[in-house]
Design an enzyme around this catalytic site. Structure first.
Site, short mmCIF file in Angstrom:
data_model
loop_
_atom_site.label_atom_id
_atom_site.label_comp_id
_atom_site.label_asym_id
_atom_site.label_seq_id
_atom_site.Cartn_x
_atom_site.Cartn_y
_atom_site.Cartn_z
N MET A 30 -3.21 1.64 -3.11
CA MET A 30 -3.40 0.20 -3.02
C MET A 30 -3.23 -0.27 -1.58
SD MET A 30 -2.26 -1.47 -6.56
CE MET A 30 -0.53 -1.68 -6.22
N TYR A 32 -1.75 -0.60 2.45
CA TYR A 32 -0.50 -0.80 3.18
C TYR A 32 0.21 0.55 3.31
CZ TYR A 32 2.64 -3.99 5.49
OH TYR A 32 3.36 -4.65 6.45
N HIS A 37 2.06 7.87 1.46
CA HIS A 37 0.62 7.98 1.27
C HIS A 37 0.05 9.07 2.19
CE1 HIS A 37 1.22 3.54 0.30
NE2 HIS A 37 0.62 3.97 -0.80
#
Ligand code: AMP
Length: 283
Positions: A30, A32, A37
């Site tokens: 999603m 940011y 990540h």
């Protein structure tokens, strides 16, 4: 690295890769992006010829009173993270690109989604399963990468892929933490200085529980109570749940005698954070 906003642009790019015999990895996010990540992207880059990172704040996985409108966004920074990690493409659609106004098809699941986060977020996993299915159809990856940070989500996706024969390998990746132990999360951006310090109570309480299990405690209720009690020592923390569940079925356990997941969700002020650990006990 390309940034692509429409399904119509994305499909021919992936089709060309496929004709060239290249393998494709997908990292759904999603946005940011943080080091958690990035670890997924790096793993995907090491195992695939081309990696697509989807960067989409998916409205269908947010409940009515949740943080959809305030969820942090920064495409420019995300692009730098993806580029540095070696991704080939960011897929960054608008909600209108992903959902027809009269969309009426969802992917849902009978078990696995009722407990843990599903208790207070009853429509969340329907949104997750739906958007991940759509991304799988759009990107047609060989492998897709998910973090153990969202342990229930990982179990749900594995089950969905099995039950619906997606034929995509799901790769689970370890939790990446800040130096002081806080699990990285885009939602950590909501925390003020005091809350940031208070948020350490999640990892500390989990470590306390893990220590008990490592020392031989097998009564799940005792471990659960100890974690809850420790969370209670932090005035800014309010536990949503603390559960010890079977790592595969996500059903609560009484005795810890097979691999379990200890999962917690805790409000720090208004911010809801999750964390967990797994423990493999021999019978
Ligand atoms: P999100 O953008 O929060 O939806 O997360 C996208 C993916 O990154 C999910 O598979 C998450 O489980 C994973 N992820 C988020 N935070 C972490 C972390 N701290 N360590 C490892 N994976 C993470």
């Amino acid at each position: 690295m390309q940034i692509v906003k429409t399904i119509g642009e994305l499909r021919p790019i992936v089709q060309k890769w496929r004709r060239e015999g290249l393998s494709v990895g997908l990292v759904p996010t999603m946005g940011y992006l943080h080091e958690g990540h990035k670890s997924l992207i790096l793993r995907a880059v090491s195992e695939n010829d081309r990696v697509v990172v989807s960067d989409f704040v998916n409205p269908t996985q947010f409940g009515v009173n949740e943080d959809l409108s305030t969820y942090p966004r920064d495409l420019e920074r995300d692009a730098a993270v993806c580029e540095e990690a070696g991704a080939a493409l960011i897929f960054h659609p608008e909600p209108e690109e992903m959902y027809f106004p009269d969309n009426c098809t969802f992917v849902d699941m009978d078990s696995l989604t009722k407990g843990l986060c599903g208790k207070t977020r009853p429509t969340h996993f329907r949104g997750v399963c739906t958007v991940v299915s759509k991304l799988f159809h759009i990107v047609t990856p060989d492998r897709a990468y998910f973090g153990q940070k969202d342990a229930q989500q990982l179990a749900v996706i594995r089950r969905m892929v099995r039950d619906l024969n997606f034929g995509i390998t799901i790769v689970g990746c370890p939790i990446v933490r800040e130096e002081d132990g806080l699990a990285m999360s885009s939602r950590n951006a909501y925390l003020n200085e005091g809350e940031r310090k208070a948020a350490l109570i999640l990892h500390k309480s989990l470590m306390l529980g893990e220590g008990m299990l490592k020392a031989g405690e097998r009564d799940a209720a005792k471990v659960r109570e100890a974690i809850l009690g420790n969370l209670g020592t932090e005035p800014l923390a309010r536990a949503d749940y603390v559960e010890l569940v079977d790592a595969e079925t996500l059903e609560p356990v009484e005795k810890v005698e097979r691999p379990i997941l200890a999962a917690i969700a805790v409000y720090i002020g208004k911010t809801r954070l999750i964390d967990n650990f797994t423990f493999a006990a021999e019978k």
